[in-house]
Design an enzyme around this catalytic site. Structure first.
Site, PDB file in Angstrom:
ATOM      1  N   VAL A 113      26.079   6.419 -11.596  1.00  0.00           N
ATOM      2  CA  VAL A 113      24.635   6.485 -11.377  1.00  0.00           C
ATOM      3  C   VAL A 113      24.493   6.999  -9.951  1.00  0.00           C
ATOM      4  CG1 VAL A 113      22.461   5.198 -11.319  1.00  0.00           C
ATOM      5  CG2 VAL A 113      24.249   4.569 -12.961  1.00  0.00           C
ATOM      6  N   PRO A 114      24.282   8.315  -9.782  1.00  0.00           N
ATOM      7  CA  PRO A 114      24.577   8.982  -8.504  1.00  0.00           C
ATOM      8  C   PRO A 114      23.569   8.767  -7.380  1.00  0.00           C
ATOM      9  CG  PRO A 114      23.683  10.565 -10.058  1.00  0.00           C
ATOM     10  CD  PRO A 114      23.819   9.266 -10.813  1.00  0.00           C
ATOM     11  N   CYS A 115      23.554   7.549  -6.852  1.00  0.00           N
ATOM     12  CA  CYS A 115      22.683   7.264  -5.714  1.00  0.00           C
ATOM     13  C   CYS A 115      23.115   8.043  -4.468  1.00  0.00           C
ATOM     14  CB  CYS A 115      22.633   5.771  -5.437  1.00  0.00           C
ATOM     15  SG  CYS A 115      24.229   4.953  -5.313  1.00  0.00           S
ATOM     16  N   HIS A 116      24.351   8.554  -4.457  1.00  0.00           N
ATOM     17  CA  HIS A 116      24.801   9.344  -3.310  1.00  0.00           C
ATOM     18  C   HIS A 116      24.089  10.689  -3.234  1.00  0.00           C
ATOM     19  CE1 HIS A 116      27.371  10.534  -6.698  1.00  0.00           C
ATOM     20  NE2 HIS A 116      27.500  11.705  -6.116  1.00  0.00           N
TER      21      HIS A 116
END
Length: 307
Positions: free
Chosen positions: A271-274
């Site tokens: 879940v690409p919070c980056h």
């Protein structure tokens, strides 16, 4: 027959057995990351002077030639190209190119061209009651595995991946405590035999297939799950801002609340919070540290370039 390979870090034991994945390639990437991390740290502290590769290599403890080969092996980019992917101007370009793509993605559930090279995910959320119970009655299997960003803590339930954290050397227990605190009443069982196939699915791009999406179970408040759902729509090579996400979840003045929800995302990388950065293009705010955030963005730039 089971063969156990023991790394210098006890959390990085790799078990090879019939039916279990061979994670030795990820072990190499994990070892490479120790040098990558030092290179990023030096560059971050000296970016104004735009240090030459020779200087970065010296700070990382290797020769320029070794650094070049290591980066090519780790992410498919030269050190120079990798560091260029971490510049402010590159981040601003990501935001500019993302605007129209993300509007479409959020509106109709599609994604940009980057999704062709991305990890495919199908997800569901636990009920509010299940979340409020603190995970009571839930059994979570966990295991530590090597990955391109050091050591990954993979947590799964029979319904899918529920947690993914990262641990610097010697910080494995701290990462485990952090993740366990999110579901204080759940039962946790260490079983790397169960979590190893998921680790390989996550970190081996050759296994990223649209017809075999990775199953993810989101455990959070309704608002947090809505924010995490929007994160999944950001394709690799694109970026979003906190204020942009706030608009997408119907809370245009709620950038701070969105930032808190992004920070609580228990499934990093997948879940690409980056891929959420400041409006100016600054790479800020990451639960697992800014060095790791930069590493993930640069590694993804390498995947896109290779594809």
């Amino acid at each position: 027959m089971i063969e156990t390979m023991t790394a210098s870090n006890p959390a990085q034991k790799i078990t090879l057995a019939k039916g279990l994945p061979d994670l030795r390639g990820l072990k190499t990437a994990s070892a490479d990351y120790d040098i990558v991390r030092r290179a990023i740290a030096h560059y971050r502290g000296n970016w104004r002077s735009q240090p030459e590769i020779e200087t970065v290599a010296h700070a990382a403890g290797v020769t320029p030639t070794e650094l070049h080969h290591l980066f090519r092996r780790w992410c498919g980019l030269s050190p120079k190209a990798f560091l260029q992917a971490l510049t402010l101007s590159h981040a601003r370009d990501m935001l500019r190119s993302s605007a129209s793509v993300l509007e479409t993605a959020y509106e109709v559930g599609l994604s940009g061209p980057g999704r062709l090279h991305d990890l495919f995910v199908t997800h569901e959320a636990m009920s509010p009651g299940e979340f409020k119970s603190g995970g009571e009655g839930l059994t979570i299997s966990y295991g530590f595995h090597p990955c391109p960003f050091g050591t990954a803590l993979v947590m799964t339930t029979p319904r899918g991946l529920c947690g993914l954290g990262m641990a610097d050397p010697g910080k494995e227990n701290s990462a485990l405590r952090d993740m366990k605190s999110r579901w204080p009443k759940a039962e946790f069982v260490q079983d790397q035999g169960i979590t190893a196939p998921t680790a390989q699915r996550i970190f081996d791009p050759k296994l990223w297939r649209k017809d075999r999406p990775l199953r993810v179970i989101m455990i959070g408040t309704d608002f947090e799950v809505r924010v995490w759902d929007k994160l999944l729509k950001i394709p690799m090579g694109q970026a979003a801002t906190y204020s942009g996400l706030a608009e997408q979840v119907g809370s245009p003045r709620g950038a701070r609340a969105v930032g808190l929800a992004v920070g609580k995302n228990p499934i990093c990388f997948v879940v690409p919070c980056h891929r959420v950065i400041g409006k100016s293009g600054d790479i800020t705010g990451y639960h697992w540290g800014l060095t790791l955030k930069r590493a993930m963005l640069g590694w993804e730039a390498g995947q896109l370039a290779g594809s």
